[in-house]
Each structure stands twice: as C-alpha cells, then as structure tokens.
Scaffold this active site. Structure first.
Site, PDB file in Angstrom:
ATOM      1  NE  ARG A 146      -3.741  -2.398   0.790  1.00 16.52           N
ATOM      2  CZ  ARG A 146      -4.867  -2.641   1.477  1.00 16.52           C
ATOM      3  NH1 ARG A 146      -5.417  -1.693   2.182  1.00 16.52           N
ATOM      4  NH2 ARG A 146      -5.416  -3.844   1.431  1.00 16.52           N
ATOM      5  NE  ARG A 149      -3.435  -2.090  10.877  1.00 15.53           N
ATOM      6  CZ  ARG A 149      -4.297  -1.302  10.258  1.00 15.53           C
ATOM      7  NH1 ARG A 149      -5.600  -1.481  10.415  1.00 15.53           N
ATOM      8  NH2 ARG A 149      -3.860  -0.319   9.513  1.00 15.53           N
ATOM      9  CD  GLU A 205      -9.868  -1.951   9.134  1.00 17.05           C
ATOM     10  OE1 GLU A 205     -10.152  -0.750   9.016  1.00 17.05           O
ATOM     11  OE2 GLU A 205      -9.381  -2.635   8.205  1.00 17.05           O
ATOM     12  CD  GLU A 212      -2.770   3.072   3.953  1.00 17.84           C
ATOM     13  OE1 GLU A 212      -3.775   3.398   4.564  1.00 17.84           O
ATOM     14  OE2 GLU A 212      -2.240   1.946   4.063  1.00 17.84           O
ATOM     15  CB  SER A 272     -12.460  -4.820   6.320  1.00 13.45           C
ATOM     16  OG  SER A 272     -11.424  -4.690   5.413  1.00 13.45           O
ATOM     17  NE  ARG A 312      -4.659   2.881  13.114  1.00 13.71           N
ATOM     18  CZ  ARG A 312      -5.907   2.512  13.322  1.00 13.71           C
ATOM     19  NH1 ARG A 312      -6.177   1.513  14.118  1.00 13.71           N
ATOM     20  NH2 ARG A 312      -6.884   3.108  12.737  1.00 13.71           N
ATOM     21  CG  HIS A 313      -1.555   2.980   8.440  1.00  6.15           C
ATOM     22  ND1 HIS A 313      -2.088   3.731   9.457  1.00  6.15           N
ATOM     23  CD2 HIS A 313      -2.590   2.548   7.688  1.00  6.15           C
ATOM     24  CE1 HIS A 313      -3.414   3.758   9.316  1.00  6.15           C
ATOM     25  NE2 HIS A 313      -3.747   3.041   8.254  1.00  6.15           N
TER      26      HIS A 313
HETATM   27  P1  AMO Z   1      -8.516  -3.669   3.842  1.00 11.83           P
HETATM   28  O1  AMO Z   1      -7.986  -2.635   2.910  1.00 11.83           O
HETATM   29  O2  AMO Z   1      -9.391  -3.192   4.959  1.00 11.83           O
HETATM   30  O3  AMO Z   1      -9.403  -4.731   3.055  1.00 11.83           O
HETATM   31  O4  AMO Z   1      -7.298  -4.499   4.426  1.00 11.83           O
HETATM   32  C1  AMO Z   1      -7.528  -5.663   5.202  1.00 11.83           C
HETATM   33  C2  AMO Z   1      -6.673  -5.650   6.446  1.00 11.83           C
HETATM   34  O5  AMO Z   1      -5.310  -5.523   6.108  1.00 11.83           O
HETATM   35  C3  AMO Z   1      -4.625  -4.800   7.105  1.00 11.83           C
HETATM   36  N1  AMO Z   1      -4.020  -3.582   6.527  1.00 11.83           N
HETATM   37  C4  AMO Z   1      -2.829  -3.067   6.878  1.00 11.83           C
HETATM   38  N2  AMO Z   1      -1.916  -3.474   7.785  1.00 11.83           N
HETATM   39  C5  AMO Z   1      -0.790  -2.736   7.918  1.00 11.83           C
HETATM   40  N3  AMO Z   1      -0.517  -1.633   7.202  1.00 11.83           N
HETATM   41  C6  AMO Z   1      -1.398  -1.181   6.260  1.00 11.83           C
HETATM   42  N4  AMO Z   1      -1.100  -0.086   5.550  1.00 11.83           N
HETATM   43  C7  AMO Z   1      -2.615  -1.906   6.077  1.00 11.83           C
HETATM   44  N5  AMO Z   1      -3.682  -1.774   5.267  1.00 11.83           N
HETATM   45  C8  AMO Z   1      -4.518  -2.791   5.547  1.00 11.83           C
HETATM   46  C9  AMO Z   1      -5.647  -4.431   8.154  1.00 11.83           C
HETATM   47  C10 AMO Z   1      -6.943  -4.479   7.389  1.00 11.83           C
HETATM   48  O6  AMO Z   1      -8.048  -4.736   8.232  1.00 11.83           O
HETATM   49  N6  AMO Z   1      -9.728  -6.764   0.080  1.00 11.83           N
HETATM   50  C11 AMO Z   1     -10.124  -6.277   1.381  1.00 11.83           C
HETATM   51  C12 AMO Z   1     -10.471  -7.414   2.322  1.00 11.83           C
HETATM   52  C13 AMO Z   1     -11.677  -8.204   1.909  1.00 11.83           C
HETATM   53  O7  AMO Z   1     -12.770  -7.631   1.780  1.00 11.83           O
HETATM   54  O8  AMO Z   1     -11.540  -9.427   1.699  1.00 11.83           O
HETATM   55  C14 AMO Z   1      -9.006  -5.432   1.957  1.00 11.83           C
HETATM   56  O9  AMO Z   1      -7.874  -5.451   1.528  1.00 11.83           O
HETATM   57  O10 AMO Z   1      -5.616  -5.400   9.177  1.00 11.83           O
END
Ligand code: AMO
Length: 434
Positions: free
Chosen positions: A212, A408, A357, A214, A360, A220-221
């Site tokens: 990502r 996480r 979170e 981001e 999801s 947490r990211h």
């Molecule tokens: P989402 O974008 O919510 O959903 O990501 C799912 C889970 O991945 C983890 N996560 C991260 N962990 C660390 N750093 C990040 N930048 C980060 N971004 C996400 C979180 C999050 O809850 N395709 C959908 C899932 C689905 O519907 O099956 C998805 O990617 O724990």
C-alpha cells in the site's frame, strides 16, 4: 568426537560436548571467569577456573569481544548457580567470526535504543531474545491460521503480486515498470480470490504480502504487510463469513497460548481468549457512540483511529476485546461489496481488536450488471477490469470473504506498541532499508 548440543538440548549428563553461539558477556571474577554463550534458545555458561584452565584458552575466551561467534568444547558439569542447572568447563575453543568493536547496538544493554536505531541495525536488534520471540510467535501464528482454515475445507492459493489493476483505490498503488508497460504491486488478492470463486475452488485462502502506497506514518500502517485472505462461495449472507473468521481467530488464540508458551513468557505476556460469539455492532451504533463521546462524524465518514479507540474503550468496559462492526454505508466500501438494497448500507463488516481494525470483509456483488454499475458509481472504468469481470459473465456463485492483517492481529494479541515490532524489516514512507 564431542556431541554437538545447544541450550535447549544439553543435559548435565552429556559428558564432553561442543556448543556454538554468540559471546554475550564475559565476567572476570578474579580466580574464576565466565563466558555467557547465547544461541537461539537461551544461554549456556562457560566456567573457567583460572588455575584449571589452559592459559592460552583462558586468554582467548576471557578477552573475546562481545557478540563474537564461538564454538566451545568442554565437559558439562551440574551447577546450582545457572538457570540451566549446568555449566561447561572448556577444553578447547574456536573463534568462528570475531565481532568488531564497538557494536552498533547493545544486545544486553539496559537502556532502550530508539526504534530507528534498532531498525537500522535490525540484525543486531534481533539478537535480543524478547525481540526474536515475536517472530517465533508470528511463525506459529501462520501455522495455526493454516491449521484452522484447512480444517474448514479451505485450499491454499497464491495470486500474482504484480498486476495490471488495483482493487483497493488508485491513490495507494505502487507503480512498477513491467517491461514496456506500467504495472502495480498487489494491494490485496481481492480480484483474484473472487475470480477463483467462479472455478469451483469454493473455499480458498492466501497468506502473502500486500503493498500500500499509503503516506501514513503511524504505529499501525506500513507499506508492505502480510495479508491473510479468505474467500468462500455459496454463502447466503455476510454473517456466515463472520462466523468462519470467529472460528479461525478462536483457534489461533488458543493454539498460540498453548504452543507459544515459552515465547509468551519471554515477553511477559499472556493471551486472553474472548468468549464467543463476538459482539456485533452496526456502523450506525458506532457512529452514535463516537459522537456521544466528543467526535462529530457524519453518516458515511470513516470511524478513524480516534473513533475506533473510543469504541474499543466502550467495548472493553463491556468485557469484549474482539467485536465486529457491520453494515457500513455502501459509499464507504469498495465496489466489490454488495449493497443492502433499499438502504444506504452494505453487507460488509470490520473486525476490531481492542480499538483497532484488524480485518474487513463482506458479501460480494456477484451479479455482473450490478457489479458493473457499482464500479461506475465509484468512478472506475469497467474496461480496466476486463480480466476480473469476465469471471462474472459465465456463472459466478454468491460469495464473500475477508482480509486480516497478520501483523495487526499479532500486535493486538501481544499488546505491542508499534506494528514495526511485528515485521522483521518494515517498510514505511521513510524506510526502504535494511
Ligand atoms: P482492507 O484494505 O481493509 O481490506 O485491508 C484488510 C486488512 O489488512 C490490514 N491492513 C494493513 N496493515 C498494515 N498496514 C497497512 N497499511 C494496512 N492496510 C490494511 C488491516 C486491514 O483490516 N480486500 C479487502 C479485504 C476483503 O474484503 O476481503 C481489503 O484489503 O488489518
């Protein structure tokens, strides 16, 4: 020849043995000196009475720079002074790799180094048993995740990490050069796990990297994490997906509590196993909870870090560590989530663990026409997703799934202060090395 032993396998009855490890510390106490040798599983004391030890050997082992890798051969003796209940009286030793002085980071220093210093010297940081214990537990977690899903009939898959399209929003895509055209690093296996639902592989899971782009510098990211994804066909609602997740998490917590005992002890942690079923809150209830507690969010807004924390505090008072938040407004969820017709909501959920979170998921839109119109509604061009949409044109069962961030989950389970503690070599907007 001497038997090779380590701090896990050695016993006081072993006789002459060879042990290998890092010279953690040397203590010179006048007539007697001690070398503390550390390996993966603990430490072994090498005891050197000055009068009874060969002078040359004594000289080498008492002056060995900290963190040097050595092999020591000697006689095991029972001892009431050490944690293993034994010590080794050395007869020979070999320096396998001498450590330079000074060390970039202390291994047994009492002062805590800054996170950046630790990560810059991660190879050294990982020599600390309490830092390494997290990764022994992470490995156990991936094992127990696989155990749980396999017992539920899921088959393991691997989907491409270099792709022509993203699924979770254009701004967060890492672009890479793929020969003469652009490509992207996978943000999640979303598109591929759904495509697989059209094949008859009706329960699949994947544990793999997700990327990502981001720009978030938070605890947490990260820009690369391990995603544990599942997708299942023939569901009637998203609740069926939620109960599968609940079963998996319950197994993972119980199994790690039992098998990870030793590492949990090193960390001074225990795992609490929440009772089931996990409470389910709706997004609307959560919105009210956070607004009653000082925030002013509007329908459709992300609950955000602060909102999640408020909900976490309230749920903690109610005795719930893990809880679902369901029925998000469809506008807050990606195109692949199914709308709840006649309402502004969707068949979606998040799973939160103590105010954060960790997952999801939801029921997907499996009807071709509805999927295309949802894409358009989200400003996406269906032509960019031809390879994905094709799988919906020739028979696609109803399905749903989830993504869980492995780090996480681990961070919350162990109550660690930062997601970087759960990644060997973390990647974030300012870190690309080591
Ligand atoms: P989402 O974008 O919510 O959903 O990501 C799912 C889970 O991945 C983890 N996560 C991260 N962990 C660390 N750093 C990040 N930048 C980060 N971004 C996400 C979180 C999050 O809850 N395709 C959908 C899932 C689905 O519907 O099956 C998805 O990617 O724990």
């Amino acid at each position: 020849m001497a038997q090779i032993r380590d701090s896990r396998s050695i016993t006081a009855e072993d006789g002459t043995v060879t042990v290998r490890g890092w010279a953690q510390d040397v203590r010179n106490m006048g007539g007697i000196s001690f070398l503390i040798l550390r390996d993966r599983f603990g430490t072994i004391q090498i005891t050197m009475p000055k009068k009874k030890t060969d002078p040359e050997l004594f000289g080498v082992l008492t002056k060995v720079p900290r963190e040097t890798v050595v092999s020591v051969t000697g006689e095991v003796k029972a001892s009431s002074q050490t944690s293993l209940g034994l010590e080794i009286i050395p007869s020979s030793a070999e320096i396998l790799s001498e450590a330079q002085v000074p060390l970039p980071l202390g291994v047994i220093d009492k002062v805590n180094a800054e996170m950046d210093t630790r990560l810059n010297n991660r190879f050294m940081d990982l020599r600390k048993p309490e830092v390494r214990a997290v990764f022994e537990l992470k490995s156990l977690m991936e094992d127990s995740v696989s155990e749980a899903v396999r017992s539920l009939g899921f088959v393991q898959v691997h989907t491409p990490k270099i792709s022509a399209a993203g699924a979770e929003g254009g701004a967060e895509l890492f672009k890479v050069q793929y020969f003469d055209r652009p490509a992207y690093l996978a943000q999640s296996p979303q598109l591929y796990k759904q495509i697989l639902m059209s094949t008859g592989l009706d329960r699949i899971y994947e544990i793999g990297p997700a990327f990502r782009a981001e720009h978030s510098n938070t605890n947490r990211h990260v820009t690369e994490f391990i995603s544990f994804d599942g997708e299942m066909s023939w569901i009637e609602n998203e609740e069926q997906v939620m109960s599968v997740i609940e079963e998996i998490i319950d197994h993972v917590l119980a199994s790690m509590k039992e098998k990870g005992k030793k590492y949990l002890e090193i960390l001074g942690k225990d795992i609490e196993i929440p009772s089931r079923p996990y409470p389910v809150l709706t997004y609307s209830e959560c919105l009210k909870m956070v607004n009653d507690n000082g925030l002013s969010l509007r329908e459709g807004d992300d609950l955000g870090t602060e909102g999640e924390k408020i909900i976490g505090d309230i749920m903690k008072e109610r005795g719930a560590d893990l809880y679902f938040i369901a029925e998000y407004p469809e506008e807050a969820k990606p195109f692949y989530i199914m709308e709840k017709d006649g309402t502004p909501y969707s068949f979606s959920f998040d799973l939160d663990y103590r105010g954060q979170e960790i997952s999801s998921g939801g029921q997907r839109e499996h009807r071709y026409d509805r999927l295309v119109s949802r894409m358009k509604k989200k400003g996406l061009d269906p032509d960019d997703f031809g390879f994905y949409l094709d799988a919906f044109r020739y028979g696609m069962p109803p399905h749903g799934g989830w993504g869980i961030g492995i780090e996480r989950l681990l961070v919350k389970m162990l109550d660690l202060p930062n997601i970087r503690e759960a990644i060997l070599f973390p990647r974030d907007p300012s870190r690309l090395s080591p």
